[in-house]
Design an enzyme around this catalytic site. Structure first.
Site, mmCIF file in Angstrom:
data_model
loop_
_atom_site.group_PDB
_atom_site.id
_atom_site.type_symbol
_atom_site.label_atom_id
_atom_site.label_comp_id
_atom_site.label_asym_id
_atom_site.label_seq_id
_atom_site.Cartn_x
_atom_site.Cartn_y
_atom_site.Cartn_z
ATOM 1 N N ASN A 115 0.921 -1.129 -0.186
ATOM 2 C CA ASN A 115 -0.184 -0.014 0.165
ATOM 3 C C ASN A 115 0.677 1.214 -0.005
ATOM 4 O O ASN A 115 1.478 1.513 0.873
ATOM 5 C CB ASN A 115 -0.925 0.052 1.030
ATOM 6 N N LYS A 168 0.005 4.322 -0.142
ATOM 7 C CA LYS A 168 -0.562 5.500 0.217
ATOM 8 C C LYS A 168 -0.530 6.641 -0.860
ATOM 9 O O LYS A 168 -0.170 6.309 -1.890
ATOM 10 C CB LYS A 168 -0.136 5.898 1.697
ATOM 11 N N HIS A 177 -9.428 1.449 4.839
ATOM 12 C CA HIS A 177 -8.290 1.588 5.511
ATOM 13 C C HIS A 177 -8.627 2.695 6.602
ATOM 14 O O HIS A 177 -9.035 3.648 6.602
ATOM 15 C CB HIS A 177 -7.213 2.122 4.590
ATOM 16 N N GLU A 230 -6.752 5.010 7.563
ATOM 17 C CA GLU A 230 -6.733 6.516 7.294
ATOM 18 C C GLU A 230 -7.877 6.948 6.689
ATOM 19 O O GLU A 230 -8.257 8.278 6.778
ATOM 20 C CB GLU A 230 -5.461 6.508 6.501
ATOM 21 N N GLU A 287 -5.597 -4.647 10.530
ATOM 22 C CA GLU A 287 -4.491 -3.680 10.887
ATOM 23 C C GLU A 287 -4.884 -2.792 12.094
ATOM 24 O O GLU A 287 -5.602 -1.790 12.088
ATOM 25 C CB GLU A 287 -4.554 -2.690 9.697
ATOM 26 N N GLY A 298 2.481 2.389 10.838
ATOM 27 C CA GLY A 298 3.325 3.460 10.523
ATOM 28 C C GLY A 298 3.913 4.035 11.713
ATOM 29 O O GLY A 298 4.610 5.028 11.819
ATOM 30 N N SER A 348 2.986 -2.024 10.593
ATOM 31 C CA SER A 348 4.799 -2.110 10.854
ATOM 32 C C SER A 348 5.272 -3.359 10.320
ATOM 33 O O SER A 348 6.267 -4.009 11.112
ATOM 34 C CB SER A 348 5.119 -1.592 12.057
HETATM 35 P P1 PGA Z 1 2.770 0.343 7.818
HETATM 36 O O1 PGA Z 1 1.223 0.728 7.180
HETATM 37 O O2 PGA Z 1 3.240 -0.802 7.162
HETATM 38 O O3 PGA Z 1 3.510 1.635 7.293
HETATM 39 O O4 PGA Z 1 2.512 0.413 9.062
HETATM 40 C C1 PGA Z 1 0.551 -0.518 6.895
HETATM 41 C C2 PGA Z 1 -0.902 0.007 6.339
HETATM 42 O O5 PGA Z 1 -1.139 1.028 6.539
HETATM 43 O O6 PGA Z 1 -1.534 -0.671 5.470
#
Ligand code: PGA
Length: 251
Positions: A9, A11, A93, A95, A165, A171, A210
């Protein structure tokens, strides 16, 4: 047993140049027995599908609208993603839930629309840090998953992917322990089993939050973890390819 799926992803990251170099690196990688998916920002989808044509590496969207077309300025429909060669779309997601006020009801509508367009939705669920601290993780996951499942047929379930998640792990560099992840993954599979046992057995449940080369193996070894949704580490070709390799090494 479902196979492994490793999805990147990106983003809101990337550029034409980044797509070219990442595309070339991924094409040169060799990860048998793993499904690899790249979800770039919408504008770069045509570039990535061209680069990955005939390679087996798949391309997906990061979001879509719930209508096939209409007066929805700024939106992209699932049919348009399909038109440009996408096979998957990430939906719900955290976000999008946090910054764009997406509710589970909206995510459920988008899931139906994506399936109707011939896309496989990767529906993201997960609890916040406060919800985990309040010991409501399983209630939160149950509500998020069931709202989506309520609208789906058994056939739809066979094309669904769920990503667990935990919001506190996205992140942040802080990963759920394999045990924490496994117990939620097993719970999600059980929720799907209440609708259809066969679909539950075949369901790919991805872990996201992460994931990095150093923790991918212990996560992928868990019984109910069938791959990963990778954010930050998917922007680094070496890291992403290493994670894909770790999945391909699973028995
Ligand atoms: P990350 O993000 O691996 O940077 O923690 C995962 C995601 O948001 O799908």
């Amino acid at each position: 047993m479902p196979g492994y799926l490793v999805a990147g992803n990106w983003k809101m990251h990337g550029s034409i140049e980044f797509c070219q170099s990442m595309g070339a690196d991924l094409l040169a990688s060799d990860c048998p027995q793993v499904e690899i998916l790249v979800c770039p920002p919408t504008l770069y989808i045509p570039q990535m599908t061209t680069i990955f044509e005939h390679s087996g590496i798949q391309v997906g969207g990061q979001n879509c609208h719930f209508e096939a077309q209409g007066a929805y300025t700024g939106e992209v429909s699932p049919l348009m993603l399909r038109d440009f060669g996408c096979s998957y779309v990430i939906l719900g997601h955290s976000e999008r839930r946090q910054y764009f006020a997406e509710t589970s009801e909206l995510v459920a509508k988008k899931t139906v629309a994506a399936l109707q367009a011939g896309l496989k939705p990767i529906v993201c669920v997960g609890e916040t840090e406060a919800q985990r601290a309040a010991q409501t993780t399983f209630d939160v996951i149950k509500a998020q998953v069931n709202l989506v499942l309520d609208d789906l047929s058994i056939e739809d379930l066979l094309n669904l992917v769920i990503a667990y998640e935990p919001v506190w792990a996205i992140g942040t560099g802080q990963t759920a322990t394999p045990t924490q992840a496994q117990e939620v993954h097993a719970f999600i599979r059980e929720l799907v089993a209440q609708r259809d046992a066969n679909a539950a057995a075949m369901l790919q449940i991805l872990y996201g939050g992460s994931v990095k080369p150093s923790n991918a193996t212990e996560l992928f070894q868990q019984q109910d973890i069938n791959g990963g949704l990778i954010g930050g580490a998917s922007l680094n070709a070496e890291d992403f390819i290493t994670i894909c390799r770790k999945a391909s090494e699973m028995p």
